[in-house]
Design a protein around this motif. Structure first.
Motif, PDB file in Angstrom:
ATOM      1  N   LEU A   1       0.816  -1.214   0.000  1.00 30.56           N
ATOM      2  CA  LEU A   1       0.000   0.000   0.000  1.00 30.56           C
ATOM      3  C   LEU A   1       0.855   1.273   0.000  1.00 30.56           C
ATOM      4  CD1 LEU A   1      -2.824  -0.887   2.569  1.00 30.56           C
ATOM      5  CD2 LEU A   1      -2.885  -1.062   0.083  1.00 30.56           C
ATOM      6  N   GLY A   2       2.148   1.105  -0.022  1.00 31.92           N
ATOM      7  CA  GLY A   2       3.020   2.265   0.013  1.00 31.92           C
ATOM      8  C   GLY A   2       3.836   2.313   1.290  1.00 31.92           C
ATOM      9  N   MET A   3       4.766   3.292   1.346  1.00 32.58           N
ATOM     10  CA  MET A   3       5.724   3.362   2.448  1.00 32.58           C
ATOM     11  C   MET A   3       5.086   3.644   3.805  1.00 32.58           C
ATOM     12  SD  MET A   3       8.779   2.733   1.324  1.00 32.58           S
ATOM     13  CE  MET A   3       9.842   3.485   2.550  1.00 32.58           C
ATOM     14  N   ASP A   4       3.916   4.272   3.829  1.00 32.54           N
ATOM     15  CA  ASP A   4       3.327   4.705   5.095  1.00 32.54           C
ATOM     16  C   ASP A   4       2.401   3.663   5.710  1.00 32.54           C
ATOM     17  OD1 ASP A   4       4.641   7.124   4.945  1.00 32.54           O
ATOM     18  OD2 ASP A   4       3.013   8.063   3.813  1.00 32.54           O
ATOM     19  N   TYR A   5       2.291   2.470   5.095  1.00 35.40           N
ATOM     20  CA  TYR A   5       1.383   1.458   5.614  1.00 35.40           C
ATOM     21  C   TYR A   5       2.050   0.083   5.640  1.00 35.40           C
ATOM     22  CZ  TYR A   5      -2.309   4.877   4.802  1.00 35.40           C
ATOM     23  OH  TYR A   5      -3.082   5.999   4.830  1.00 35.40           O
ATOM     24  N   LEU A   6       1.657  -0.702   6.619  1.00 34.56           N
ATOM     25  CA  LEU A   6       1.954  -2.135   6.639  1.00 34.56           C
ATOM     26  C   LEU A   6       0.619  -2.857   6.584  1.00 34.56           C
ATOM     27  CD1 LEU A   6       3.765  -4.624   6.944  1.00 34.56           C
ATOM     28  CD2 LEU A   6       3.507  -4.377   9.430  1.00 34.56           C
ATOM     29  N   SER A   7       0.402  -3.617   5.545  1.00 36.78           N
ATOM     30  CA  SER A   7      -0.858  -4.340   5.383  1.00 36.78           C
ATOM     31  C   SER A   7      -0.550  -5.803   5.112  1.00 36.78           C
ATOM     32  CB  SER A   7      -1.662  -3.753   4.214  1.00 36.78           C
ATOM     33  OG  SER A   7      -2.943  -4.361   4.142  1.00 36.78           O
TER      34      SER A   7
ATOM     35  N   CYS B   1     -10.483 -22.160   6.558  1.00 32.34           N
ATOM     36  CA  CYS B   1      -9.712 -20.962   6.907  1.00 32.34           C
ATOM     37  C   CYS B   1     -10.520 -19.714   6.581  1.00 32.34           C
ATOM     38  CB  CYS B   1      -8.408 -20.903   6.113  1.00 32.34           C
ATOM     39  SG  CYS B   1      -7.284 -22.275   6.403  1.00 32.34           S
ATOM     40  N   ARG B   2     -10.383 -18.707   7.411  1.00 30.55           N
ATOM     41  CA  ARG B   2     -10.927 -17.393   7.092  1.00 30.55           C
ATOM     42  C   ARG B   2      -9.749 -16.410   7.018  1.00 30.55           C
ATOM     43  NH1 ARG B   2     -14.183 -17.030  12.803  1.00 30.55           N
ATOM     44  NH2 ARG B   2     -12.371 -16.829  14.181  1.00 30.55           N
ATOM     45  N   VAL B   3      -9.910 -15.441   6.166  1.00 29.44           N
ATOM     46  CA  VAL B   3      -8.829 -14.478   5.927  1.00 29.44           C
ATOM     47  C   VAL B   3      -9.075 -13.237   6.774  1.00 29.44           C
ATOM     48  CG1 VAL B   3      -7.662 -13.072   4.203  1.00 29.44           C
ATOM     49  CG2 VAL B   3      -8.531 -15.345   3.583  1.00 29.44           C
ATOM     50  N   LYS B   4      -8.072 -12.841   7.520  1.00 26.12           N
ATOM     51  CA  LYS B   4      -8.121 -11.585   8.260  1.00 26.12           C
ATOM     52  C   LYS B   4      -7.092 -10.649   7.679  1.00 26.12           C
ATOM     53  CE  LYS B   4      -8.736 -11.327  12.719  1.00 26.12           C
ATOM     54  NZ  LYS B   4      -8.528 -11.521  14.175  1.00 26.12           N
ATOM     55  N   SER B   5      -7.495  -9.425   7.358  1.00 22.33           N
ATOM     56  CA  SER B   5      -6.539  -8.427   6.885  1.00 22.33           C
ATOM     57  C   SER B   5      -6.279  -7.402   7.988  1.00 22.33           C
ATOM     58  CB  SER B   5      -7.066  -7.732   5.624  1.00 22.33           C
ATOM     59  OG  SER B   5      -8.234  -6.980   5.910  1.00 22.33           O
ATOM     60  N   VAL B   6      -5.025  -7.037   8.133  1.00 18.51           N
ATOM     61  CA  VAL B   6      -4.588  -6.058   9.144  1.00 18.51           C
ATOM     62  C   VAL B   6      -3.796  -4.965   8.419  1.00 18.51           C
ATOM     63  CG1 VAL B   6      -3.222  -5.687  11.232  1.00 18.51           C
ATOM     64  CG2 VAL B   6      -4.464  -7.859  10.895  1.00 18.51           C
ATOM     65  N   THR B   7      -4.180  -3.708   8.636  1.00 19.74           N
ATOM     66  CA  THR B   7      -3.490  -2.595   7.998  1.00 19.74           C
ATOM     67  C   THR B   7      -3.151  -1.540   9.055  1.00 19.74           C
ATOM     68  OG1 THR B   7      -4.709  -2.972   5.954  1.00 19.74           O
ATOM     69  CG2 THR B   7      -3.603  -0.849   6.186  1.00 19.74           C
ATOM     70  N   ALA B   8      -1.876  -1.136   9.090  1.00 18.89           N
ATOM     71  CA  ALA B   8      -1.417  -0.152  10.064  1.00 18.89           C
ATOM     72  C   ALA B   8      -0.761   1.012   9.349  1.00 18.89           C
ATOM     73  CB  ALA B   8      -0.421  -0.792  11.021  1.00 18.89           C
ATOM     74  N   ARG B   9      -1.089   2.215   9.781  1.00 19.35           N
ATOM     75  CA  ARG B   9      -0.348   3.396   9.306  1.00 19.35           C
ATOM     76  C   ARG B   9       0.900   3.532  10.173  1.00 19.35           C
ATOM     77  NH1 ARG B   9      -1.496   7.944   6.242  1.00 19.35           N
ATOM     78  NH2 ARG B   9      -0.163   9.744   6.731  1.00 19.35           N
ATOM     79  N   ILE B  10       2.049   3.656   9.547  1.00 21.25           N
ATOM     80  CA  ILE B  10       3.300   3.658  10.324  1.00 21.25           C
ATOM     81  C   ILE B  10       4.090   4.936  10.097  1.00 21.25           C
ATOM     82  CG2 ILE B  10       3.448   1.164  10.402  1.00 21.25           C
ATOM     83  CD1 ILE B  10       5.397   1.244   8.087  1.00 21.25           C
TER      84      ILE B  10
END
Length: 497
Positions: A146-152, A488-497
């Motif tokens: 998602l770009g440098m400012d996020y960890l997804s 299985c179920r998919v969980k997505s995690v996105t953090a602004r860093i």
């Protein structure tokens, strides 16, 4: 035949049963009677006689089993390291192999199939555990750019408690086909085997416990579909249902699941064609088609129950196939014939009804066509391997699943018409294609509406290849890595860093 198998067979024919057969539900790591204390009987199709009794469960037993599996999921199994889950499944595979002879004899008695077929099913069950043992620590998510400012990233989580409704035609291998990926993914399982064939499911639960599976992770409930199956699939704590069986029952399972927004995998009926083009290898194809329909007495969802054949080779092929069919041996499964018994009186009546009605309509019977018995004993539920020749595309025996040793032959005047006939039913489980021309084969494989295609070898593939149907044959896939997806179920995690 090993000495252990010989001893078990000798014991059975001397006493009419085997010592030490399981009789209670398997809940929380222990055998227990039904809450009501009621029992049911299981019959040996090769003799029509009762050889064991088992618990007749109801909704109270379902509640106990689901509560146990829910507890085990929350408190234990989902927290077990994936590599350790894999080790337990690998030990289960080893346990099946160590007990293979007893499992195969019991499977033969419960189901009626030949001992050799039962032995193959037990080997398949061990291989399934082995395969998914290797997959347990390889279920991993992805990172998303998602770009440098996020960890997804995504992670795969087990869905929770899963219910498995098992058919009577392949009791052991179908059970393991569902529970092995579920356990590998970190789910817990509640298994409801068919009331005609309950015993190997209970034996497998004991093997899993001895392999180190924590109590409650695998529970097995026995009883009827109405008393046990219906409340199990309707239970709010069940988060996925894997069902193998008839279209009508599968529809009811979907309706029950919808009330709780529970996901389902449905493997339903089939009316699968073996498409025979004029340039096929007739010698090889005759033998292959023989076993495509007559293995397990035709009681296989994906059986090649229709032969769609080009006219130029029709007469020769059917004549040779009928001659080969007449030579098949049948009898009690423990005597290891080529063809075993039909699994129940009810199923035998159904098969006979289809064939008798076809004969009354003037359909030509090339071979077989009648009930019979084990000639060694004069008893048992048997039906002659049968070929119905030159059947119209709308005939009932072409359009409906008979689930017995009955092959319906359809004649095509071209490869194009063969494709039309192959796709001419409401089912889409499997199809075989026989030709020396790989281009023709691959075009047909592309255009036939079925979940799996076999080219020049029916039932080609194995544990590693996904299995499931289209249209009324169901949806979702079992086996292979695809078989893990449902659990299985998919969980997505996105953090602004």
């Amino acid at each position: 035949m090993s000495s252990i198998t010989e001893q078990l067979i000798g014991e059975y024919f001397a006493t009419g049963t085997l010592a030490g057969l399981p009789s209670g539900h398997f809940i929380d790591g222990k055998s227990r009677p039904a809450a009501t204390g009621r029992t049911m009987e299981t019959f040996d199709p090769g003799t029509t006689k009762v050889f064991a009794q088992f618990a007749a469960g109801d909704a109270e037993d379902v509640e106990a089993a689901v509560a146990s599996s829910d507890r085990a999921f929350r408190d234990c199994w989902r927290k077990v390291a994936p590599a350790e889950r894999g080790r337990i499944l690998q030990r289960a595979a080893e346990g099946i192999r160590a007990n293979a002879e007893r499992l195969a004899v019991v499977e033969t008695l419960d189901n009626g199939k030949s001992l050799a077929e039962a032995q193959g099913d037990i080997r398949s069950a061990a291989r399934l555990f082995e395969y998914y043992a290797g997959a347990a620590d390889k279920l991993q998510g992805e990172t998303i750019p998602l770009g440098m400012d996020y960890l997804s990233y995504t992670s795969l989580e087990p869905v929770g408690v899963t219910a498995h409704i098992i058919p009577w035609n392949y009791p052991t291998s179908t059970m393991v086909r569902g529970i092995a990926p579920a356990l590998a993914a970190g789910c817990t399982v509640v298994v409801k085997p068919a009331e005609q064939t309950p015993l190997t499911a209970l034996m497998l639960a004991e093997i899993l416990r001895d392999a180190g599976l924590p109590d409650g992770v695998c529970n097995v409930l026995t009883g009827t579909g109405t008393a046990v199956g219906a409340p199990l699939v309707a239970h709010a704590k069940v988060r996925h249902i894997t069902f193998t069986g008839s279209v009508n029952t599968g529809s009811l399972v979907m309706q029950a699941a919808a009330r709780n927004i529970t996901s389902v995998t449905l493997e339903l009926g089939g009316k699968s064609p073996a498409v025979m083009l004029a340039d096929c290898d007739i010698d090889a194809a005759v033998e292959d088609v023989l076993w495509a329909i007559f293995s397990n007495s035709g009681q296989t969802c994906s059986a090649g129950s229709r032969l769609v054949i080009e006219r130029s080779i029709h007469a020769e092929f059917v004549e040779r196939l009928a001659a080969r069919t007449r030579k098949l041996s049948f009898g009690h499964g423990l005597r290891n014939p080529e063809i075993g018994a039909i699994s129940s009186q009810e199923q035998l009546n159904k098969i006979a009804g289809y064939v008798d009605e076809a004969k009354s309509r003037g359909v030509r019977v090339a071979v077989g066509g009648s009930r019979t018995v084990d000639q060694a004993s004069g008893s048992g539920w048997f039906f002659q391997p049968t070929i119905l020749d030159d059947v119209g595309p709308l005939d009932v025996v072409v359009q409906e699943e008979i689930f017995g040793p009955v092959l319906s032959v359809q004649i095509a005047d071209s490869a194009e018409q063969a494709l039309e006939l192959a796709n001419g039913t409401a089912f889409g489980l499997a199809a075989g294609i026989y030709t020396r021309d790989i281009k023709k084969a691959l075009r047909l494989a592309r255009d036939i509406d079925a979940g799996q295609i076999y080219i020049n070898e029916y039932y080609a593939g194995g544990v590693e290849t996904p299995f499931g149907g289209n249209k009324l044959s169901g949806f979702g896939r079992e086996k292979g890595l695809e078989g893990l997806r449902a659990y299985c179920r998919v969980k997505s995690v996105t953090a602004r860093i």
